[in-house]
Enzyme design. Sequence first.
Site, PDB file in Angstrom:
ATOM      1  N   GLU A 337       0.767  -1.388   0.235  1.00  0.00           N
ATOM      2  CA  GLU A 337      -0.091   0.133   0.190  1.00  0.00           C
ATOM      3  C   GLU A 337       0.816   1.299   0.221  1.00  0.00           C
ATOM      4  OE1 GLU A 337      -3.964  -1.551   2.649  1.00  0.00           O
ATOM      5  OE2 GLU A 337      -1.922  -0.469   3.753  1.00  0.00           O
ATOM      6  N   CYS A 338       0.639   2.081  -1.249  1.00  0.00           N
ATOM      7  CA  CYS A 338       1.063   3.173  -1.086  1.00  0.00           C
ATOM      8  C   CYS A 338       3.050   3.394  -0.736  1.00  0.00           C
ATOM      9  CB  CYS A 338       0.838   4.208   0.008  1.00  0.00           C
ATOM     10  SG  CYS A 338       0.691   5.999  -0.159  1.00  0.00           S
ATOM     11  N   GLY A 339       3.430   3.929   0.249  1.00  0.00           N
ATOM     12  CA  GLY A 339       4.411   3.981   0.789  1.00  0.00           C
ATOM     13  C   GLY A 339       4.930   2.267   0.307  1.00  0.00           C
ATOM     14  N   MET A 342       5.096   1.928  -3.334  1.00  0.00           N
ATOM     15  CA  MET A 342       6.434   2.892  -4.258  1.00  0.00           C
ATOM     16  C   MET A 342       7.583   2.181  -3.734  1.00  0.00           C
ATOM     17  SD  MET A 342       5.438   6.407  -2.340  1.00  0.00           S
ATOM     18  CE  MET A 342       6.758   7.015  -2.332  1.00  0.00           C
ATOM     19  N   GLY A 435      -0.966  -0.736  -4.846  1.00  0.00           N
ATOM     20  CA  GLY A 435      -1.365   0.370  -5.369  1.00  0.00           C
ATOM     21  C   GLY A 435      -1.664   1.832  -4.036  1.00  0.00           C
TER      22      GLY A 435
END
Length: 478
Positions: A337-339, A342, A435
């Site tokens: 998720e998110c970080g 990334m 995502g």
Amino acid sequence: MSETEEEKKKRRPGAPRILIAGTGSGCGKTTLTCGILYGLVRQGYSPAAYKCGPDYIDSMFHSRVLGIETGNLDSFFTDDQTLRALLAGRQADIHVIEGVMGYYDGMGFTENGSASEIASLTKTPVILTVNARGMSRSVLAVLRGFLESQSWPGIKGVIFNQLSPVLYPDIRREAQKLGVRVLGYVPRLPEAAFESRKLGLVTPGEIEGFRDKLALLYDSLKDSLDWDSIWELAESAPDLTGFAAGEEKVFNGIKIAVAKDEAFCFLYQDNMEFLRRLGCEIACFSPLHDSGLPEEADALILNGGYPELYADRLEKNGSMRRAVKKAVENGMPVIAECGGFMYLHRRLQDEKGEYHEMAGVLPGDCYRTPKLSRFGYITMKAEKDNLLCRAGETLKAHEFHYYDSTCPGDAFAAKKGGGRAGWMAGVADKTMYAGFPHLYFYGNKKAAYAFVEAAEKYGKRRKNITISETVRGKDPGA
């Protein structure tokens, strides 16, 4: 003295309790909540803390104050029964809930998901935080406006933040005429302020002298707050008897590796609690400091956080990057998720604009943008069958990020909660969800089950391979 079982039985489910609300973001409700929690601990009580909405950072502040994990209460993600059960399920002398944004601020221009809705659903007495800096008598107009806007009369008390002690007697006298209990004030204490950054407050671990600031804050609040009246207000909250979490299917022998360190610090403790209720073992690890994943892990969760602040150190930990890539490519179920999303990219741009090598699971790059890319609640409709759900099914999620990706994914059709805006989001297949959107398991139980079932399947395959290689005389770790 340790609490006896008899004393625990005397506790009222979900009570006593209060909700610390605010007139808006930045009014001081987190500072006040932390000061009250710290004061309760100093006075010998065992409080429980909660944050309204999907926020991670404020909950981290609560955890640092109490030395325990805290939870979230979110009326967008969960139904009313689950929301009350989460509140009733924790054992505590007093339950302290911190609101989100302004008291009436919810999705779009509604109160859906707001602190006012959660207060109404749980029948929790509300203490409104009013920032009085730069005002004198005008604070009464602000207070009057909030009191007259109530659809449910939950605001029972008020505390004025950044108020001069000289002004307090006059403001207290006039505010009481509005029919609300005035519970004290917080003087201006710049030396006890918590710093901020783009996603809100910085994390408590980054604040130098955090405990000293709390002590300084409490030294003031112990005299400027009416603690007896705060307790009386909390005691007026009705019990939440009859609200309990439902029974869940229990799995056996499943280990979930969960990223948790300075770079990956955004995780819902309620998610970890839900996985434990399903029988999972949670094995935390650090992509910054560890050389590999926990042994015999059956699934992987890469949480959000601030990987861009640690991009250089994450790049230098090549053994971890390779371990993550190998695990995902070998079919280990992963939620990123998110970080965490990334981190799975080929490269990540840091705050200075320099790019660093990441795990390389996804072919694109993550880069910073000059403004908030996405913010708020969303629903996501699956375009195809994937790790968490089937095509056409919907997940509830939340986004809050300044970074973007050259490969954001198109596994879900995302739609803003309470709005019409839509976009494609997320990379997903039978073993991966990656995502920017964050998931809350109590609001996506079916997805959490699917994740654990995939972990169980992977674990069985992993163990069969290990047994087979051992029989052939091959070292499975080679």
